[in-house]
Design an enzyme around this catalytic site. Structure first.
Site, PDB file in Angstrom:
ATOM      1  N   CYS A 143      29.963  15.253  26.890  1.00 20.06           N
ATOM      2  CA  CYS A 143      29.026  16.262  27.400  1.00 20.06           C
ATOM      3  C   CYS A 143      28.166  16.790  26.244  1.00 20.06           C
ATOM      4  O   CYS A 143      27.450  16.036  25.615  1.00 20.06           O
ATOM      5  CB  CYS A 143      29.759  17.372  28.151  1.00 20.06           C
ATOM      6  SG  CYS A 143      28.641  18.304  29.242  1.00 20.06           S
ATOM      7  N   LYS A 164      21.292  23.726  38.145  1.00 22.31           N
ATOM      8  CA  LYS A 164      22.484  23.123  37.575  1.00 22.31           C
ATOM      9  C   LYS A 164      22.870  21.861  38.335  1.00 22.31           C
ATOM     10  O   LYS A 164      22.915  21.851  39.566  1.00 22.31           O
ATOM     11  CB  LYS A 164      23.642  24.122  37.617  1.00 22.31           C
ATOM     12  CG  LYS A 164      24.897  23.654  36.909  1.00 22.31           C
ATOM     13  CD  LYS A 164      25.976  24.743  36.962  1.00 22.31           C
ATOM     14  CE  LYS A 164      27.210  24.341  36.169  1.00 22.31           C
ATOM     15  NZ  LYS A 164      28.252  25.398  36.201  1.00 22.31           N
ATOM     16  N   SER A 193      28.733  18.798  35.488  1.00 20.65           N
ATOM     17  CA  SER A 193      28.531  20.246  35.450  1.00 20.65           C
ATOM     18  C   SER A 193      27.713  20.580  34.216  1.00 20.65           C
ATOM     19  O   SER A 193      28.250  20.793  33.133  1.00 20.65           O
ATOM     20  CB  SER A 193      29.891  20.967  35.415  1.00 20.65           C
ATOM     21  OG  SER A 193      29.710  22.367  35.330  1.00 20.65           O
ATOM     22  N   HIS A 236      32.019  14.430  33.050  1.00 21.67           N
ATOM     23  CA  HIS A 236      33.371  14.918  32.785  1.00 21.67           C
ATOM     24  C   HIS A 236      34.464  14.140  33.504  1.00 21.67           C
ATOM     25  O   HIS A 236      35.111  14.659  34.417  1.00 21.67           O
ATOM     26  CB  HIS A 236      33.456  16.395  33.163  1.00 21.67           C
ATOM     27  CG  HIS A 236      32.685  17.296  32.260  1.00 21.67           C
ATOM     28  ND1 HIS A 236      33.118  17.643  31.000  1.00 21.67           N
ATOM     29  CD2 HIS A 236      31.488  17.909  32.438  1.00 21.67           C
ATOM     30  CE1 HIS A 236      32.232  18.449  30.434  1.00 21.67           C
ATOM     31  NE2 HIS A 236      31.234  18.620  31.276  1.00 21.67           N
ATOM     32  N   GLU A 238      37.248  13.717  32.300  1.00 20.46           N
ATOM     33  CA  GLU A 238      38.515  14.352  31.931  1.00 20.46           C
ATOM     34  C   GLU A 238      38.873  15.528  32.833  1.00 20.46           C
ATOM     35  O   GLU A 238      39.998  16.050  32.762  1.00 20.46           O
ATOM     36  CB  GLU A 238      38.467  14.821  30.476  1.00 20.46           C
ATOM     37  CG  GLU A 238      37.753  16.139  30.223  1.00 20.46           C
ATOM     38  CD  GLU A 238      36.234  16.048  30.208  1.00 20.46           C
ATOM     39  OE1 GLU A 238      35.566  17.077  29.993  1.00 20.46           O
ATOM     40  OE2 GLU A 238      35.707  14.927  30.407  1.00 20.46           O
ATOM     41  N   ARG A 250      34.668  31.130  39.910  1.00 23.21           N
ATOM     42  CA  ARG A 250      34.328  32.090  38.859  1.00 23.21           C
ATOM     43  C   ARG A 250      32.939  32.671  39.070  1.00 23.21           C
ATOM     44  O   ARG A 250      32.726  33.880  38.991  1.00 23.21           O
ATOM     45  CB  ARG A 250      34.413  31.392  37.500  1.00 23.21           C
ATOM     46  CG  ARG A 250      33.986  32.233  36.302  1.00 23.21           C
ATOM     47  CD  ARG A 250      33.619  31.324  35.138  1.00 23.21           C
ATOM     48  NE  ARG A 250      32.458  30.498  35.439  1.00 23.21           N
ATOM     49  CZ  ARG A 250      32.142  29.370  34.791  1.00 23.21           C
ATOM     50  NH1 ARG A 250      32.926  28.931  33.811  1.00 23.21           N
ATOM     51  NH2 ARG A 250      31.058  28.687  35.117  1.00 23.21           N
TER      52      ARG A 250
END
Length: 306
Positions: A143, A164, A193, A236, A238, A250
């Site tokens: 990233c 985003k 993301s 991502h 991972e 969040r």
């Protein structure tokens, strides 16, 4: 073979043991008459323990013995991970720069809105990237870490997005003969993301770069840089099954405008349990990277970077 973690008291030791990943203590590793692969994790993420678990899970799933070292930027102090954890398990870069490593992972960081030169530890990170050319056999930038490396070595810019990129996007296998994509399907789903992008035409204009995975919706994803013995991934693999959910919840709780992550929840319904559709390809990619290191790294570590 198992992964050797810095200590059996590292939280990842219990987490991975419960998941069935083979882990070992330093005492156990010492009695094996083999040279383990030394892999370092330069962890720039605020949630250090979560990130440790994610990458240790992937690199510890191969048949090879891995010795994992945790590295931090020397002067930067995290506010979200206990100082005791950092002191016990992490070494500042300045303390390890005389060492050699078979592999290095440079993680992302939640600072993509900043120009690279405005990052407080940019000067030291530039030193790290130069150091990889003499002291690391293969580097994996993830990233923001990948964006930093491709910018530093090739001048490829990151561009801010209006919205985003958030969700699970389908990516095409662009080089089925690549050793890094051995066992990959023709396409795969990868969590994304980020508020920035790298552009394929600018990557194509740079010398020596090859895009291995890409998406019509989210752009280039995995780029090989053979001259610098590096891979750059902007998304991502991972991530845990709930990582996108955690980010979404969040932001909703904080009143931040955020779209439901696309192609993540069943029927895009955030009340449903999200589905993990990337786990097998994540293990395949990192397993292929570890295998490539094993096949090509010198047995005498002093020869790394020679």
């Amino acid at each position: 073979m198992p992964i050797k973690l810095p200590s059996s008291s590292l939280p990842a030791f219990d987490v991975l043991s419960r998941e069935g990943v083979s882990v070992m203590s330093a005492d156990q590793a010492a009695v094996q008459d083999i040279r383990p692969l030394r892999i370092a994790l330069l962890n720039l993420m605020p949630k250090k323990i979560q990130t440790e678990n994610q990458f240790a899970r992937l690199i510890g799933a191969t048949p090879l013995q891995i010795e994992l070292s945790l590295i931090r930027m020397s002067e930067h102090r995290t506010k979200t991970t206990a100082a005791e954890h950092m002191a016990e398990f992490y070494q500042p870069f300045q303390d390890v720069k005389d060492q050699k490593f078979d592999g290095l992972i440079i993680t992302g960081a939640p600072i993509e809105h900043l120009p690279f030169n405005d990052v407080t530890y940019w000067d030291e990170l530039r030193e790290v990237m130069d150091w990889t050319q003499s002291n690391v056999h293969s580097t994996f930038g993830v990233c923001w870490g990948g964006m930093a490396m491709i910018n530093y070595f090739h001048g490829v810019k990151k561009h801010l997005l209006d919205d985003k990129l958030f969700g699970c996007y389908r990516h095409c296998n662009l080089d089925e003969t690549s050793p890094y994509l051995r066992g990959f399907s023709d396409d795969c789903v990868i969590p994304v993301s980020r508020w920035t992008e790298m552009r394929q035409d600018e990557i194509d204009a740079a010398d020596g770069l090859k895009t291995l995975l890409g998406s019509e919706e989210s752009g280039p994803c995995l780029v090989e840089d053979d001259a610098h013995r590096a891979l750059y991934i902007f998304n991502h693999f991972e991530y845990d099954s709930t990582s996108l959910k955690d980010e979404y919840d969040r932001d909703v709780a904080a009143g931040v405008a955020i779209n439901v992550p696309v192609n993540y929840y069943p029927n895009d319904d955030p009340t449903q349990k999200p589905l993990n559709r990337w786990r097998s390809h994540a293990h395949q990619l990192y397993g292929n990277w570890i295998n490539k290191i094993y096949q090509t790294t010198p047995f005498d570590m002093e020869q790394i970077g020679a």
